[in-house]
Write a protein that holds these residues in place. Structure first.
Motif, PDB file in Angstrom:
ATOM      1  N   TRP A 186       0.845  -1.192   0.000  1.00  0.00           N
ATOM      2  CA  TRP A 186       0.000   0.000   0.000  1.00  0.00           C
ATOM      3  C   TRP A 186       0.884   1.246   0.000  1.00  0.00           C
ATOM      4  O   TRP A 186       1.904   1.285   0.688  1.00  0.00           O
ATOM      5  N   PRO A 187       0.499   2.296  -0.760  1.00  0.00           N
ATOM      6  CA  PRO A 187       1.354   3.482  -0.802  1.00  0.00           C
ATOM      7  C   PRO A 187       1.260   4.307   0.487  1.00  0.00           C
ATOM      8  O   PRO A 187       0.179   4.442   1.073  1.00  0.00           O
ATOM      9  N   ALA A 188       2.379   4.860   0.900  1.00  0.00           N
ATOM     10  CA  ALA A 188       2.416   5.665   2.133  1.00  0.00           C
ATOM     11  C   ALA A 188       1.447   6.844   2.048  1.00  0.00           C
ATOM     12  O   ALA A 188       0.824   7.223   3.045  1.00  0.00           O
ATOM     13  N   VAL A 189       1.260   7.422   0.848  1.00  0.00           N
ATOM     14  CA  VAL A 189       0.406   8.609   0.694  1.00  0.00           C
ATOM     15  C   VAL A 189      -1.066   8.296   1.001  1.00  0.00           C
ATOM     16  O   VAL A 189      -1.842   9.195   1.331  1.00  0.00           O
ATOM     17  N   ALA A 190      -1.452   7.015   0.931  1.00  0.00           N
ATOM     18  CA  ALA A 190      -2.847   6.632   1.219  1.00  0.00           C
ATOM     19  C   ALA A 190      -2.975   5.933   2.570  1.00  0.00           C
ATOM     20  O   ALA A 190      -4.021   5.373   2.897  1.00  0.00           O
ATOM     21  N   GLN A 191      -1.932   5.995   3.378  1.00  0.00           N
ATOM     22  CA  GLN A 191      -1.912   5.271   4.651  1.00  0.00           C
ATOM     23  C   GLN A 191      -2.981   5.776   5.621  1.00  0.00           C
ATOM     24  O   GLN A 191      -3.636   4.994   6.309  1.00  0.00           O
ATOM     25  N   SER A 192      -3.191   7.104   5.656  1.00  0.00           N
ATOM     26  CA  SER A 192      -4.151   7.661   6.622  1.00  0.00           C
ATOM     27  C   SER A 192      -5.583   7.219   6.311  1.00  0.00           C
ATOM     28  O   SER A 192      -6.430   7.131   7.203  1.00  0.00           O
ATOM     29  N   TRP A 193      -5.876   6.931   5.028  1.00  0.00           N
ATOM     30  CA  TRP A 193      -7.215   6.472   4.637  1.00  0.00           C
ATOM     31  C   TRP A 193      -7.590   5.183   5.362  1.00  0.00           C
ATOM     32  O   TRP A 193      -8.749   4.948   5.695  1.00  0.00           O
ATOM     33  N   LEU A 194      -6.571   4.352   5.631  1.00  0.00           N
ATOM     34  CA  LEU A 194      -6.828   3.072   6.299  1.00  0.00           C
ATOM     35  C   LEU A 194      -7.274   3.259   7.749  1.00  0.00           C
ATOM     36  O   LEU A 194      -7.890   2.368   8.330  1.00  0.00           O
ATOM     37  N   MET A 195      -6.953   4.406   8.323  1.00  0.00           N
ATOM     38  CA  MET A 195      -7.287   4.654   9.732  1.00  0.00           C
ATOM     39  C   MET A 195      -8.776   5.004   9.924  1.00  0.00           C
ATOM     40  O   MET A 195      -9.295   4.974  11.022  1.00  0.00           O
ATOM     41  N   GLU A 196      -9.452   5.369   8.830  1.00  0.00           N
ATOM     42  CA  GLU A 196     -10.856   5.795   8.910  1.00  0.00           C
ATOM     43  C   GLU A 196     -11.804   4.591   8.904  1.00  0.00           C
ATOM     44  O   GLU A 196     -11.425   3.490   8.508  1.00  0.00           O
ATOM     45  N   ASN A 197     -13.062   4.836   9.309  1.00  0.00           N
ATOM     46  CA  ASN A 197     -14.101   3.800   9.202  1.00  0.00           C
ATOM     47  C   ASN A 197     -14.652   3.795   7.783  1.00  0.00           C
ATOM     48  O   ASN A 197     -14.847   4.864   7.191  1.00  0.00           O
ATOM     49  N   HIS A 198     -14.942   2.598   7.247  1.00  0.00           N
ATOM     50  CA  HIS A 198     -15.437   2.498   5.875  1.00  0.00           C
ATOM     51  C   HIS A 198     -16.599   1.515   5.781  1.00  0.00           C
ATOM     52  O   HIS A 198     -16.749   0.630   6.623  1.00  0.00           O
ATOM     53  N   PHE A 199     -17.377   1.660   4.717  1.00  0.00           N
ATOM     54  CA  PHE A 199     -18.578   0.837   4.530  1.00  0.00           C
ATOM     55  C   PHE A 199     -18.251  -0.648   4.376  1.00  0.00           C
ATOM     56  O   PHE A 199     -19.069  -1.513   4.636  1.00  0.00           O
ATOM     57  N   TRP A 200     -17.030  -0.951   3.964  1.00  0.00           N
ATOM     58  CA  TRP A 200     -16.659  -2.351   3.725  1.00  0.00           C
ATOM     59  C   TRP A 200     -16.106  -3.035   4.976  1.00  0.00           C
ATOM     60  O   TRP A 200     -15.831  -4.236   4.955  1.00  0.00           O
ATOM     61  N   ASP A 201     -15.950  -2.273   6.073  1.00  0.00           N
ATOM     62  CA  ASP A 201     -15.430  -2.863   7.324  1.00  0.00           C
ATOM     63  C   ASP A 201     -16.303  -4.047   7.733  1.00  0.00           C
ATOM     64  O   ASP A 201     -17.529  -3.935   7.803  1.00  0.00           O
ATOM     65  N   GLY A 202     -15.665  -5.181   7.996  1.00  0.00           N
ATOM     66  CA  GLY A 202     -16.420  -6.353   8.457  1.00  0.00           C
ATOM     67  C   GLY A 202     -17.000  -7.186   7.320  1.00  0.00           C
ATOM     68  O   GLY A 202     -17.444  -8.315   7.539  1.00  0.00           O
ATOM     69  N   LYS A 203     -17.031  -6.631   6.103  1.00  0.00           N
ATOM     70  CA  LYS A 203     -17.573  -7.392   4.962  1.00  0.00           C
ATOM     71  C   LYS A 203     -16.450  -8.081   4.191  1.00  0.00           C
ATOM     72  O   LYS A 203     -16.610  -9.189   3.709  1.00  0.00           O
ATOM     73  N   ILE A 204     -15.352  -7.356   4.023  1.00  0.00           N
ATOM     74  CA  ILE A 204     -14.150  -7.962   3.442  1.00  0.00           C
ATOM     75  C   ILE A 204     -12.970  -7.563   4.325  1.00  0.00           C
ATOM     76  O   ILE A 204     -13.052  -6.584   5.060  1.00  0.00           O
ATOM     77  N   THR A 205     -11.892  -8.296   4.240  1.00  0.00           N
ATOM     78  CA  THR A 205     -10.758  -8.029   5.136  1.00  0.00           C
ATOM     79  C   THR A 205      -9.906  -6.890   4.587  1.00  0.00           C
ATOM     80  O   THR A 205      -9.904  -6.605   3.382  1.00  0.00           O
ATOM     81  N   GLU A 206      -9.169  -6.256   5.496  1.00  0.00           N
ATOM     82  CA  GLU A 206      -8.254  -5.191   5.078  1.00  0.00           C
ATOM     83  C   GLU A 206      -7.193  -5.737   4.126  1.00  0.00           C
ATOM     84  O   GLU A 206      -6.786  -5.052   3.188  1.00  0.00           O
ATOM     85  N   GLU A 207      -6.788  -6.993   4.350  1.00  0.00           N
ATOM     86  CA  GLU A 207      -5.781  -7.607   3.462  1.00  0.00           C
ATOM     87  C   GLU A 207      -6.279  -7.659   2.024  1.00  0.00           C
ATOM     88  O   GLU A 207      -5.520  -7.451   1.078  1.00  0.00           O
ATOM     89  N   GLU A 208      -7.590  -7.942   1.848  1.00  0.00           N
ATOM     90  CA  GLU A 208      -8.157  -7.995   0.495  1.00  0.00           C
ATOM     91  C   GLU A 208      -8.150  -6.613  -0.160  1.00  0.00           C
ATOM     92  O   GLU A 208      -7.890  -6.471  -1.350  1.00  0.00           O
ATOM     93  N   VAL A 209      -8.420  -5.591   0.660  1.00  0.00           N
ATOM     94  CA  VAL A 209      -8.536  -4.227   0.125  1.00  0.00           C
ATOM     95  C   VAL A 209      -7.176  -3.648  -0.207  1.00  0.00           C
ATOM     96  O   VAL A 209      -7.025  -2.927  -1.197  1.00  0.00           O
ATOM     97  N   ILE A 210      -6.164  -3.957   0.594  1.00  0.00           N
ATOM     98  CA  ILE A 210      -4.856  -3.310   0.384  1.00  0.00           C
ATOM     99  C   ILE A 210      -3.813  -4.286  -0.147  1.00  0.00           C
ATOM    100  O   ILE A 210      -2.630  -4.173   0.141  1.00  0.00           O
ATOM    101  N   SER A 211      -4.257  -5.245  -0.950  1.00  0.00           N
ATOM    102  CA  SER A 211      -3.323  -6.263  -1.449  1.00  0.00           C
ATOM    103  C   SER A 211      -2.337  -5.699  -2.475  1.00  0.00           C
ATOM    104  O   SER A 211      -1.296  -6.281  -2.739  1.00  0.00           O
ATOM    105  N   GLY A 212      -2.665  -4.566  -3.088  1.00  0.00           N
ATOM    106  CA  GLY A 212      -1.738  -3.999  -4.060  1.00  0.00           C
ATOM    107  C   GLY A 212      -2.331  -2.805  -4.779  1.00  0.00           C
ATOM    108  O   GLY A 212      -3.523  -2.521  -4.663  1.00  0.00           O
ATOM    109  N   PHE A 213      -1.480  -2.078  -5.513  1.00  0.00           N
ATOM    110  CA  PHE A 213      -1.943  -0.925  -6.291  1.00  0.00           C
ATOM    111  C   PHE A 213      -1.085  -0.832  -7.546  1.00  0.00           C
ATOM    112  O   PHE A 213      -0.132  -1.609  -7.732  1.00  0.00           O
ATOM    113  N   TYR A 214      -1.431   0.094  -8.414  1.00  0.00           N
ATOM    114  CA  TYR A 214      -0.721   0.238  -9.685  1.00  0.00           C
ATOM    115  C   TYR A 214      -0.290   1.690  -9.896  1.00  0.00           C
ATOM    116  O   TYR A 214      -0.872   2.617  -9.320  1.00  0.00           O
TER     117      TYR A 214
END
Length: 479
Positions: free
Chosen positions: A232-260
């Motif tokens: 995950w890019p450092a510039v988007a790191q703070s986004w992970l600290m927030e609450n999101h609609f997908w919390d509990g539905k899919i894992t954080e590992e699935e969401v931050i597995s990679g970027f392009y």
């Protein structure tokens, strides 16, 4: 004298346009019916044939000069770049229309470079570029990789005497287009029975668009050279600290597995050096958490704005996708899950988009500090806001127009298919012959995959030394 009591509550109305919500819901359902592709066994087999041809072609590109990674991982997205499946600038794209030019469209992200051994947040060189963009120094790679790609780099010499090679999106796209053209030229010299017809190969900025004819189907592939990162890019790191609609539905590992990094420049950046961060892999996962009624509203809204806001170019479907993701974070899940609320969601998306234009503010979902409308002039923003105001005043009429466009595209497709079958155009089923003749089970399996996974995205793992066996994943299922 007391006011007379209302004799029962009437139909629910949209306050702004006085349209009946049930009428708008019905129109959205009708649009979805015409917009979704119905595939029979033959069409499913044609899709599979085209996909195999594209993967085989990329295997041959790798063998030309060994620049591409030997074991590569592609991301195949249903819908072309014009559909907003990735955040790319559309100024240089040729205008193709479904029905007229193609029947189905896909975007294929092809990693030219991979950085897959990182566990810590990935820090990129953003000193020279706009927020959400980056240059890429080959210092991160080994000597062999640098030597292989030197001719696709811009070179910066430092006072200290060291030389820095920056991976260039425009030079990479040049190389990719030349390589694909060369391979297709060779392939067409020795045509095989059942092989797709290459109807068009075109360079559109940093994208290579290929239209293939298979039987009576025409498939558009927008092929995009990218740089693939695990982590995950450092510039988007703070986004992970927030609450999101997908919390509990899919894992954080699935969401931050990679970027392009995709070959797209900011409005003031240097085209030959600047890449844009893309979270397409994460978006595939997030899509699983969005209700079907909201997705239907999004598709209908997208169809309206693509036509309406095309000139001057300011708003892309990707802006609308970001707005939808923000809405998912903002609104309660039980509200967004309502089956019969498509009309509410459509009107809400239009309102949100108009709000973004009036304020020239549309934050990127993953990098909120990056405003994707910062570059807009006041005149362009207000022009598009006024156009949206006309939609908001009569959404039913705009939906009806959109339905007619979808019907017309489908009619054209059917007409061309009918002409093709009456002219006995070769199809992979009738033309394969002998031992290569596919059986009904393959066609049925393919039809099942396609019909059960509308709008889903596919990851493909392929070894160019054995292009006969692609392994592909639709969302989280392997085949």
């Amino acid at each position: 004298m007391a006011a007379p009591a209302l004799s029962g509550v009437g139909p629910e109305l949209d306050f702004r346009s006085a349209a009946r919500m049930e009428d708008l819901n019905r129109l959205i359902q009708e649009f979805s019916k015409h917009d979704q592709r119905e595939y029979d066994d033959q069409r499913a087999l044609e899709i599979h044939t085209a996909k195999d041809f594209i993967f085989s072609m990329l295997g041959m590109v790798q063998k030309l000069d060994q620049k591409l990674p030997v074991a590569n991982e592609y991301l195949l997205l249903s819908g072309g770049v014009r559909e907003g499946v990735v955040d790319m600038d559309l100024d240089e794209l040729s205008i193709y229309a479904r029905g007229t030019d193609y029947d189905m469209d896909f975007t294929l992200l092809v990693p030219a470079l991979k950085l897959h051994d990182r566990n810590q947040p990935v820090t990129l060189d953003m000193r020279h570029s706009a927020l959400g963009h980056s240059w890429l120094s080959l210092r991160l790679f080994d000597e062999g990789t640098i030597n292989k790609w030197k001719d696709c780099c811009t070179i910066v010499d430092h006072i200290s005497g060291t030389t820095n090679y920056f991976f260039s999106p425009t030079l990479v796209a040049d190389w990719f287009y030349q390589s694909i053209s060369l391979v297709l030229l060779e392939v067409q010299k020795k045509p095989q029975r059942g092989m797709p017809r290459v109807e068009k190969v075109e360079r559109n900025g940093t994208i290579i668009s290929v239209i293939l004819g298979v039987g009576s189907s025409r498939m558009l592939y927008d092929i995009v050279p990218v740089v693939s990162f695990k982590g995950w890019p450092a510039v988007a790191q703070s986004w992970l600290m927030e609450n999101h609609f997908w919390d509990g539905k899919i894992t954080e590992e699935e969401v931050i597995s990679g970027f392009y990094l995709v070959p797209a420049c900011s409005f003031k950046g240097r085209k030959e050096n600047e890449w844009r961060l893309s979270f397409a892999r994460s978006e595939v996962q997030l899509k699983k958490c969005i209700s079907s009624s909201l997705m239907q509203a999004y598709q209908a809204c997208k169809a309206i704005i693509i036509k309406l806001l095309s000139r001057p170019k300011a708003i892309s479907p990707y802006h609308l996708r970001s707005i939808m993701l923000w809405a998912c974070d903002r609104l309660p899940a039980n509200y967004l899950a309502q089956d019969d609320f498509s009309a509410h969601f459509l009107l809400g998306l239009i309102d949100d988009l108009q709000h973004c234009l009036v304020n020239k503010m549309c934050p990127n979902y993953f990098i909120p500090q990056c405003n994707m409308l910062e570059h807009l002039s006041d005149e362009t923003a207000m022009l598009h806001a006024r156009k949206l105001s006309s939609v908001r005043s009569d959404p039913a009429e705009h939906l009806r127009t959109t339905i007619e466009h979808a019907k017309a595209a489908n009619r054209l497709t059917v007409e061309l298919q009918w002409r093709g079958s009456s002219n006995n155009l070769p199809s992979p089923q009738s033309d394969a012959g002998g031992e290569n003749q596919p059986d009904d089970r393959l066609a049925k399996k393919l039809q099942q995959l396609v019909t059960e996974n509308p709008g889903k995205s596919i990851s493909v793992f392929i070894n160019p030394d054995d292009v006969t066996r692609p392994h592909f994943r639709i969302d989280d299922k392997f085949f």
